[in-house]
Design an enzyme around this catalytic site. Structure first.
Site, PDB file in Angstrom:
ATOM      1  N   GLU A  51     169.814  48.388 -90.176  1.00  0.00           N
ATOM      2  CA  GLU A  51     169.138  49.647 -90.326  1.00  0.00           C
ATOM      3  C   GLU A  51     169.222  50.523 -89.270  1.00  0.00           C
ATOM      4  O   GLU A  51     169.713  50.145 -88.078  1.00  0.00           O
ATOM      5  CB  GLU A  51     167.365  49.475 -90.075  1.00  0.00           C
ATOM      6  CG  GLU A  51     167.060  48.550 -91.457  1.00  0.00           C
ATOM      7  CD  GLU A  51     165.568  48.090 -91.484  1.00  0.00           C
ATOM      8  OE1 GLU A  51     164.832  48.534 -90.554  1.00  0.00           O
ATOM      9  OE2 GLU A  51     165.159  47.519 -92.520  1.00  0.00           O
ATOM     10  N   GLN A  68     170.510  44.834 -80.013  1.00  0.00           N
ATOM     11  CA  GLN A  68     169.894  43.952 -81.238  1.00  0.00           C
ATOM     12  C   GLN A  68     169.582  45.183 -82.300  1.00  0.00           C
ATOM     13  O   GLN A  68     169.258  46.319 -81.932  1.00  0.00           O
ATOM     14  CB  GLN A  68     168.879  43.018 -80.953  1.00  0.00           C
ATOM     15  CG  GLN A  68     167.389  43.832 -80.584  1.00  0.00           C
ATOM     16  CD  GLN A  68     166.468  42.726 -79.987  1.00  0.00           C
ATOM     17  OE1 GLN A  68     166.720  41.879 -79.644  1.00  0.00           O
ATOM     18  NE2 GLN A  68     165.259  43.029 -80.451  1.00  0.00           N
ATOM     19  N   GLY A  69     169.801  44.495 -83.443  1.00  0.00           N
ATOM     20  CA  GLY A  69     169.299  45.445 -84.804  1.00  0.00           C
ATOM     21  C   GLY A  69     168.698  44.689 -85.817  1.00  0.00           C
ATOM     22  O   GLY A  69     168.481  43.696 -85.615  1.00  0.00           O
ATOM     23  N   TYR A  70     168.248  45.189 -86.813  1.00  0.00           N
ATOM     24  CA  TYR A  70     167.352  44.843 -87.816  1.00  0.00           C
ATOM     25  C   TYR A  70     167.976  45.066 -89.183  1.00  0.00           C
ATOM     26  O   TYR A  70     168.243  46.140 -89.541  1.00  0.00           O
ATOM     27  CB  TYR A  70     165.902  45.318 -87.601  1.00  0.00           C
ATOM     28  CG  TYR A  70     165.379  44.923 -86.710  1.00  0.00           C
ATOM     29  CD1 TYR A  70     164.623  43.680 -86.488  1.00  0.00           C
ATOM     30  CD2 TYR A  70     165.376  45.397 -85.279  1.00  0.00           C
ATOM     31  CE1 TYR A  70     163.967  43.111 -85.363  1.00  0.00           C
ATOM     32  CE2 TYR A  70     164.904  45.106 -84.128  1.00  0.00           C
ATOM     33  CZ  TYR A  70     164.306  43.590 -84.098  1.00  0.00           C
ATOM     34  OH  TYR A  70     163.615  43.362 -83.029  1.00  0.00           O
ATOM     35  N   ILE A  71     168.313  43.884 -89.839  1.00  0.00           N
ATOM     36  CA  ILE A  71     168.607  43.942 -91.266  1.00  0.00           C
ATOM     37  C   ILE A  71     167.695  44.170 -92.060  1.00  0.00           C
ATOM     38  O   ILE A  71     167.562  44.989 -93.276  1.00  0.00           O
ATOM     39  CB  ILE A  71     169.565  42.462 -91.637  1.00  0.00           C
ATOM     40  CG1 ILE A  71     170.740  42.507 -90.983  1.00  0.00           C
ATOM     41  CG2 ILE A  71     169.647  42.466 -93.046  1.00  0.00           C
ATOM     42  CD1 ILE A  71     171.390  40.959 -91.133  1.00  0.00           C
TER      43      ILE A  71
END
Length: 159
Positions: free
Chosen positions: A82, A27-30
């Protein structure tokens, strides 16, 4: 509004033999701003977009909205994230009427294992599995969005 109510613990014992399912999560974070996050997750071959609000004072409850998206959509959105990805295996363990999600982290967060249980109310009781250690509910260092920016391997307590 959908409220997520959960408690989080460090894991201090063996849990894998008790798991009835597991999945790999990246998972990643916008957006990982204080008080709100927009997360893109790929769990095995499924994609998800999740928006979370600020936690309450206890750290137990916060707004959460999640929608399944296609795997190609999730892969495209990952490109907007990010820097810093979360990579982990999630094990599901039954304890009483609840299911504990045990996350074993990799990469920059190698060595960290946490367990969470989702509850219907803040006061709801649950059976603690024997592998639970210290409760870290509300400690923002253990939020995935924080681990992305300040990985576990860089924490002073691990040196």
């Amino acid at each position: 509004m959908a409220q997520e109510i959960e408690r989080k613990f460090l894991v201090a014992g063996e849990y894998k033999s008790q798991a009835f399912a597991q999945s790999r999560i990246k998972q990643g974070y916008i957006c990982s701003a204080h008080g709100r996050t927009v997360r893109v997750r790929i769990r095995d071959n499924q994609g998800f977009l999740t928006i979370k609000g600020a936690s309450d004072a206890s750290g137990i409850s916060r707004y959460e909205w999640e929608k399944e998206i296609s795997l190609p959509e999730a892969e495209e959105l990952m490109k907007l994230c990010e820097p810093g990805m979360i990579d982990k295996t999630r094990y599901l363990v039954r304890s009483g009427a609840h299911i504990f999600e045990v996350d074993e982290f990799y990469g920059e967060n190698e060595g960290l294992v946490v367990a969470e249980v989702e509850l219907g109310t803040i006061e709801e009781s649950y059976v603690k599995p024997i592998f639970l250690g210290e409760e870290v509910t509300g400690d923002s260092r253990y939020y995935n969005s924080h681990l992305m920016k300040k990985p576990y391997k860089n924490w002073e307590l691990n040196k």
